[in-house]
Scaffold this active site. Structure first.
Site, mmCIF file in Angstrom:
data_model
loop_
_atom_site.group_PDB
_atom_site.id
_atom_site.type_symbol
_atom_site.label_atom_id
_atom_site.label_comp_id
_atom_site.label_asym_id
_atom_site.label_seq_id
_atom_site.Cartn_x
_atom_site.Cartn_y
_atom_site.Cartn_z
ATOM 1 N N HIS A 1 91.419 93.111 59.311
ATOM 2 C CA HIS A 1 90.421 91.851 58.841
ATOM 3 C C HIS A 1 89.473 91.496 60.045
ATOM 4 O O HIS A 1 88.278 91.255 59.742
ATOM 5 C CB HIS A 1 91.743 90.653 59.159
ATOM 6 C CG HIS A 1 92.479 90.416 57.748
ATOM 7 N ND1 HIS A 1 92.055 90.545 56.632
ATOM 8 C CD2 HIS A 1 93.900 90.308 57.855
ATOM 9 C CE1 HIS A 1 93.030 90.488 55.779
ATOM 10 N NE2 HIS A 1 94.354 90.485 56.600
ATOM 11 N N HIS B 1 97.036 96.051 60.544
ATOM 12 C CA HIS B 1 96.624 95.172 59.444
ATOM 13 C C HIS B 1 95.633 93.944 59.642
ATOM 14 O O HIS B 1 94.642 93.657 59.196
ATOM 15 C CB HIS B 1 97.587 94.603 58.391
ATOM 16 C CG HIS B 1 97.356 93.885 57.330
ATOM 17 N ND1 HIS B 1 96.851 94.128 56.119
ATOM 18 C CD2 HIS B 1 97.171 92.274 57.337
ATOM 19 C CE1 HIS B 1 96.750 93.208 55.384
ATOM 20 N NE2 HIS B 1 96.695 92.111 56.096
ATOM 21 N N GLU B 2 96.002 93.481 60.791
ATOM 22 C CA GLU B 2 95.242 92.198 61.321
ATOM 23 C C GLU B 2 93.806 92.519 61.822
ATOM 24 O O GLU B 2 92.933 92.018 61.822
ATOM 25 C CB GLU B 2 96.196 91.509 62.213
ATOM 26 C CG GLU B 2 97.358 90.700 61.709
ATOM 27 C CD GLU B 2 97.255 89.880 60.622
ATOM 28 O OE1 GLU B 2 95.936 89.370 60.464
ATOM 29 O OE2 GLU B 2 98.089 89.852 59.536
#
Length: 226
Positions: free
Chosen positions: A100, A96-97
């Site tokens: 980004h 998920h990070e």
């Protein structure tokens, strides 16, 4: 009195419920190891390299679920358990990070908009209550309205955060599945972790909207008394 009690329960229970859900879901799947045996750091590094983001660093952060991506330093920081562990939960959070980081590299519109709103939202959250309190004690509706406008900037920031977070999770799932980093049942587990985490942002946005609506009703009442 009943209305105030309902309001208090909503703003208290919504975020608490979301936090409890994400913590319990993360705890559950942090005990489930990925078949790949990769740590969160290795998972993040693999996805970054596959997307040509060799300049983005993966570092160990501090605290529980303190994972984040810093666009200024081009750094993915993973909490210790996710950095060193090789669980499905850690894999989902790491991916998920990185999602980004991919958004940043592709100049994802909502991410850029959110970054642009940061100073405005900070000013709004810090200054709004000053004008709101002045408006209440002096019964100057104009001052109260200014406080509402400043608080609205923070609400917009919360709303813009939603597509940014959901998109990062979608990118995360696409990456870990297409690269074969998780398999079969692990995909469903990882999705549950990401969905639970997303609900914390939904809860924050809901509370912000409820509070803004309450202030608008107070403003309407102030004008109605004139």
């Amino acid at each position: 009195m009943a209305g105030f009690l309902i309001y208090f329960l909503l703003i208290a229970l919504i975020p608490i419920g979301a936090q409890m859900r994400v913590k319990s879901t993360f705890k559950k799947y942090s005990r489930v190891a990925t078949t790949s045996g990769m740590t969160g750091r290795e998972m993040a590094r693999r996805i970054l390299d596959e997307n040509g983001l060799h300049n983005v660093k993966v570092v160990e952060g501090r605290g529980f679920l303190s994972d984040h991506y810093n666009p200024m330093t081009k750094t993915v920081a993973l909490s210790p358990d996710n950095y060193h562990g090789h669980s499905v939960a850690g894999a989902a959070v790491a991916a998920h990070e990185v999602g980004h980081a991919i958004q940043d590299a592709e100049s994802y519109a909502f991410l850029r908009f959110r970054h642009a709103l940061v100073p405005v939202a900070n000013i709004g959250s810090n200054m709004s209550w000053i004008f709101l309190m002045i408006g209440i004690f002096t019964q100057l509706s104009g001052m109260f309205l200014l406080g509402i406008i400043l608080m609205a900037a923070g609400v917009v920031f919360q709303l813009i955060t939603l597509p940014v977070e959901f998109n990062a999770s979608s990118r995360a799932m696409n990456q870990i599945v297409s690269l074969g980093l998780i398999r079969n049942e692990e995909e469903r587990h990882a999705r549950k972790v990401l969905n639970a985490a997303a609900m914390t942002y939904v809860a924050a946005a809901a509370v912000a909207i409820i509070e803004l609506l309450r202030l608008v009703l107070i403003f309407t009442g102030m004008n109605g008394d004139d």
